[in-house]
Enzyme design. Sequence first.
Site: not given
Length: 294
Positions: A46-47, A109, A140, A164
């Site tokens: 993501t980062t 989503y 997220r 994670k």
Amino acid sequence: MPLFKGAGVALITPFRQDKSVNYDEMATLIEYQIAGGTDAIIVCGTTGEPATMTEEERLSVIAFTVKQVAGRVPVIAGSGGNCTKTAVEFSIKAQELGVQGLLVVTPYYNKATQKGLYEHYKAIAEAVNVPIIMYNVQSRTGVNLLPDTAVALGKEFVNIVAVKEASGNITQVADLIHKGKGYLDVYSGNDDQIVPIVALGGIGVISVLSNIAPRDTHDMVMEYLEGNPKRAVELQLKYMDFIHALFCEVNPIPVKKAMELMGFQTKNLRLPLTEMEEAHVAQLKREMEKIRIQ
């Protein structure tokens, strides 16, 4: 054998003014991490802003990272997606580039059921041989990978090795570690919970903070694991206000700004991410000064 113990950096992706990938600066960032004692490089998580990158760019960044790291620490590639078929295909391609592991986020989503999550990870695990870290970040993705589902996957598939955990729910993390012992390692996905999760039996963190402070993030984990919990707690508390500043806007906006303030070429973001608000920049600067990050 764990993929790694300690702190793995969730590496940012530096972009040039024209928003192309800045590979020269990426090499600089990788060397900064390795010199700072980072235990693993996580690329295109993501980062790293993979949501705004083409598949070709993501594969190029992964290949570059593998080459630059040259086996000195494990390279783990983000290969998740909300389409199982696409995630399977990309995971195969990432494996072929020579990564040591995959970080696979829950599909976003779609809001899959626990059965859907199980089938999603099953399909990926059956398609690749490298170790897989499942990534649970409901804030997220809109879905929560429950401990029973994660443990069932860890028991059935030898290459599903870790989670994670970024749910923020310490009770859930404790349940996961308790039920998954012997089947799944657990990494903190939140920098403000590194020591609490390691204290419960986790073995490390996949960290945004490590972009800035790789040595202290590594030490935060390893001091605890090596029998010095007091020092680990000191480091966790030292960075708490700064960690809050790192997430005062959506990741990776603040961490890229912090690294820019340190002199790295990390200013540029891709839309829909935008430049940090001035009030938040001031907050970030204050916290960096307090802990003498320059």
